[in-house]
Write an enzyme that holds these catalytic residues in place. Structure first.
Site, mmCIF file in Angstrom:
data_model
loop_
_atom_site.group_PDB
_atom_site.id
_atom_site.type_symbol
_atom_site.label_atom_id
_atom_site.label_comp_id
_atom_site.label_asym_id
_atom_site.label_seq_id
_atom_site.Cartn_x
_atom_site.Cartn_y
_atom_site.Cartn_z
ATOM 1 N N CYS A 5 0.846 -1.206 0.000
ATOM 2 C CA CYS A 5 0.000 0.000 0.000
ATOM 3 C C CYS A 5 0.873 1.245 0.000
ATOM 4 O O CYS A 5 1.576 1.527 0.966
ATOM 5 C CB CYS A 5 -0.918 -0.068 1.225
ATOM 6 S SG CYS A 5 -1.584 1.486 1.789
ATOM 7 N N CYS A 25 0.257 3.841 2.716
ATOM 8 C CA CYS A 25 0.741 3.315 4.007
ATOM 9 C C CYS A 25 2.230 3.601 4.161
ATOM 10 O O CYS A 25 2.694 4.018 5.222
ATOM 11 C CB CYS A 25 0.517 1.800 4.111
ATOM 12 S SG CYS A 25 -1.217 1.308 4.040
#
Ligand code: ZN
Length: 148
Positions: free
Chosen positions: A70, A73
């Site tokens: 991600c 993230c």
């Protein structure tokens, strides 16, 4: 008189009793003798360890549900590291890799990541989805949602 708080060790996950006025004096774990606060998010990808921290800690637990693939993230990770150093020892700062801990992601119905969740006394009290890349913003988000 200061009250004793249950603090779960980020290394061996033993529950320690620490007087609240000792929290900021770098207390060590009575079991493994490592620092109870490291200034870094503790990885709680193991459900048993996660439960110990969330259910037994008598300080709030902040969890970042994330995954290695991600991008947002990964963008948030450095800010989250800095926020951990700022928020400890008032708050236990943790992260859960939802790719490893799929059961935890399902239990908390994590539909998009990163998702920050704040737990107080075992209950989720706040949740925020989407990357925050400013450590001060993360710290403010948490402080505004702490009890008392
Ligand atoms: Zn320990």
């Amino acid at each position: 008189m200061s009250e004793a708080l249950h603090i779960v060790c980020p290394h061996c996950h033993t529950t320690n009793r620490v007087k609240s006025d000792q929290l900021s004096s770098a207390p060590d774990c009575g079991q493994c003798h490592q620092p109870l606060f490291t200034g870094h998010p503790v990885a709680l990808d193991d459900a048993a360890a996660f439960d110990k921290h969330v259910l037994r800690s008598q300080i709030p637990v902040l969890v970042d549900f994330w995954a290695p693939w991600c991008g947002p993230c990964r963008m948030m990770a450095p800010a989250y590291e800095q926020a951990a150093a700022e928020l400890e020892p008032r708050v236990r700062v943790a992260k859960v890799n939802t790719e490893v801990a799929q059961a935890l992601g399902a239990r908390y119905n994590i539909r998009s990541i990163p998702t920050l969740a704040l737990f107080v006394a075992g209950k989720e009290v706040a949740r925020q989805t989407g990357a925050m890349t400013d450590p001060a913003q993360i710290a403010r988000w948490v402080s505004a949602r702490l009890p008392g």
